[in-house]
Write an enzyme that holds these catalytic residues in place. Structure first.
Site, PDB file in Angstrom:
ATOM      1  N   SER A   8      12.301  99.566  16.004  1.00 44.82           N
ATOM      2  CA  SER A   8      10.873  98.889  16.080  1.00 44.82           C
ATOM      3  C   SER A   8       9.766 100.084  16.533  1.00 44.82           C
ATOM      4  O   SER A   8      10.156 100.956  16.941  1.00 44.82           O
ATOM      5  CB  SER A   8      11.169  98.143  17.245  1.00 44.82           C
ATOM      6  OG  SER A   8       9.959  97.397  17.743  1.00 44.82           O
ATOM      7  N   ASN A   9       8.533  99.778  16.239  1.00 41.92           N
ATOM      8  CA  ASN A   9       7.509 100.427  16.950  1.00 41.92           C
ATOM      9  C   ASN A   9       7.333 100.242  18.315  1.00 41.92           C
ATOM     10  O   ASN A   9       6.759 101.142  19.101  1.00 41.92           O
ATOM     11  CB  ASN A   9       6.125  99.763  16.390  1.00 41.92           C
ATOM     12  CG  ASN A   9       5.857 100.224  14.669  1.00 41.92           C
ATOM     13  OD1 ASN A   9       6.540 101.261  14.211  1.00 41.92           O
ATOM     14  ND2 ASN A   9       5.028  99.514  14.169  1.00 41.92           N
TER      15      ASN A   9
ATOM     16  N   ARG B 161      -3.371  91.493  16.661  1.00 43.37           N
ATOM     17  CA  ARG B 161      -2.157  92.020  15.889  1.00 43.37           C
ATOM     18  C   ARG B 161      -2.619  92.809  14.720  1.00 43.37           C
ATOM     19  O   ARG B 161      -2.007  93.923  14.465  1.00 43.37           O
ATOM     20  CB  ARG B 161      -1.573  90.800  15.402  1.00 43.37           C
ATOM     21  CG  ARG B 161      -0.347  91.296  14.383  1.00 43.37           C
ATOM     22  CD  ARG B 161       0.736  92.083  15.116  1.00 43.37           C
ATOM     23  NE  ARG B 161       1.942  92.015  14.419  1.00 43.37           N
ATOM     24  CZ  ARG B 161       2.993  92.843  14.563  1.00 43.37           C
ATOM     25  NH1 ARG B 161       2.993  94.005  15.657  1.00 43.37           N
ATOM     26  NH2 ARG B 161       3.968  92.877  13.957  1.00 43.37           N
TER      27      ARG B 161
ATOM     28  N   ASP C 193      13.726  94.862  12.449  1.00 42.77           N
ATOM     29  CA  ASP C 193      12.390  94.995  13.186  1.00 42.77           C
ATOM     30  C   ASP C 193      12.364  94.013  14.318  1.00 42.77           C
ATOM     31  O   ASP C 193      13.182  93.158  14.190  1.00 42.77           O
ATOM     32  CB  ASP C 193      11.414  94.691  11.899  1.00 42.77           C
ATOM     33  CG  ASP C 193      10.051  94.482  12.590  1.00 42.77           C
ATOM     34  OD1 ASP C 193       9.487  95.528  13.371  1.00 42.77           O
ATOM     35  OD2 ASP C 193       9.563  93.263  12.709  1.00 42.77           O
TER      36      ASP C 193
ATOM     37  N   TYR D 179       9.406  92.885  16.384  1.00 49.50           N
ATOM     38  CA  TYR D 179       8.122  92.156  16.395  1.00 49.50           C
ATOM     39  C   TYR D 179       7.848  90.974  15.269  1.00 49.50           C
ATOM     40  O   TYR D 179       7.733  91.425  13.984  1.00 49.50           O
ATOM     41  CB  TYR D 179       7.069  92.749  16.746  1.00 49.50           C
ATOM     42  CG  TYR D 179       7.092  93.456  18.111  1.00 49.50           C
ATOM     43  CD1 TYR D 179       7.289  92.817  19.263  1.00 49.50           C
ATOM     44  CD2 TYR D 179       7.101  94.699  18.071  1.00 49.50           C
ATOM     45  CE1 TYR D 179       7.443  93.590  20.352  1.00 49.50           C
ATOM     46  CE2 TYR D 179       7.193  95.547  19.088  1.00 49.50           C
ATOM     47  CZ  TYR D 179       7.399  94.726  20.618  1.00 49.50           C
ATOM     48  OH  TYR D 179       7.663  95.604  21.553  1.00 49.50           O
TER      49      TYR D 179
END
Length: 226
Positions: A121-122, A44, A13, A15
């Site tokens: 990752s997003n 967030r 991941d 972040y």
């Protein structure tokens, strides 16, 4: 660590795992003195909530859009006033995040052990490219995968499926690493071997699954591959 066969690749991941979101708090405090921690935490939380809601409802929007929407909500929720410049500067911070201090050394060690390294990752492809370049980690990965290709955010199975599809490896040969407990649960449900970088010392999520191993930083990965 509980694995049945040797690992061939590791997916990270981005972040909070590789890239330090404390930088966002610093920038928020500069923009809104006395409110930085509260704003960054709400931002967030809302950012993640929007990814999950959009995935559940089938209304995908990319991470840059979600991040901007979450910031606008958070500023209004806290009754703050942001100039266009301060808003743009906060959003730009996601494109120039620093890495955690131990990240480069840990990744270099793992590469030297012959492991294929990737990011899942997003973030959008452009956001990830910019942040990895800014952090100095861009040359350490063989693959950088964005959920844009799936049109769904983690923890959707389609997002995690990007890993084995790109790597052309069985799931049991891939380790997934994240600092986010919810992400670790999603990846474990999907079938990855998982390592939780529990930087904040949080209790495990109560979702009926556990990571294969846990550490407090990326350095704790290194002894698993000696």
């Amino acid at each position: 660590m509980s694995i049945s066969i040797p690992l061939s690749a590791i997916l990270f991941d981005a972040y909070g795992t590789l890239l330090d979101l404390g930088f966002i708090t610093e920038r928020a405090e500069q923009a809104f003195p006395g409110h930085g921690a509260q704003l960054s935490a709400l931002w967030r939380d809302k950012q993640l909530n929007y990814t999950w809601l959009r995935t559940i409802a089938g209304h995908y929007a990319d991470f840059a859009t979600v991040t901007a929407d979450a910031l606008d909500y958070s500023i209004e929720r806290l009754a703050l006033t942001a100039s266009p410049q301060s808003r743009d500067e906060l959003l730009a911070a996601y494109w120039s995040l620093p890495s955690f201090p131990e990240a480069a050394a840990a990744l270099t060690h793992l590469r030297h052990k012959g492991l294929r390294l990737g990011v899942l990752s997003n973030g959008t492809p452009a956001m990830l490219e910019a942040a990895l370049r800014s952090s100095g980690l861009d040359g350490l990965f063989d693959d950088v995968l964005s959920v844009d290709a799936a049109g769904s955010y983690k923890t959707a199975r389609a997002a995690y499926q990007l890993g084995p599809d790109r790597l052309n490896l069985p799931l049991e040969r891939i380790l997934f690493v994240s600092s986010n407990g919810w992400d670790i649960c999603g990846a474990t449900w999907f079938g990855y071997r998982t390592f939780w970088v529990n930087r904040a010392g949080h209790p495990p999520e109560r979702l009926g699954v556990s990571p294969n191993a846990t550490g407090r930083s990326l350095t704790d990965l290194m002894p698993l591959f000696v």
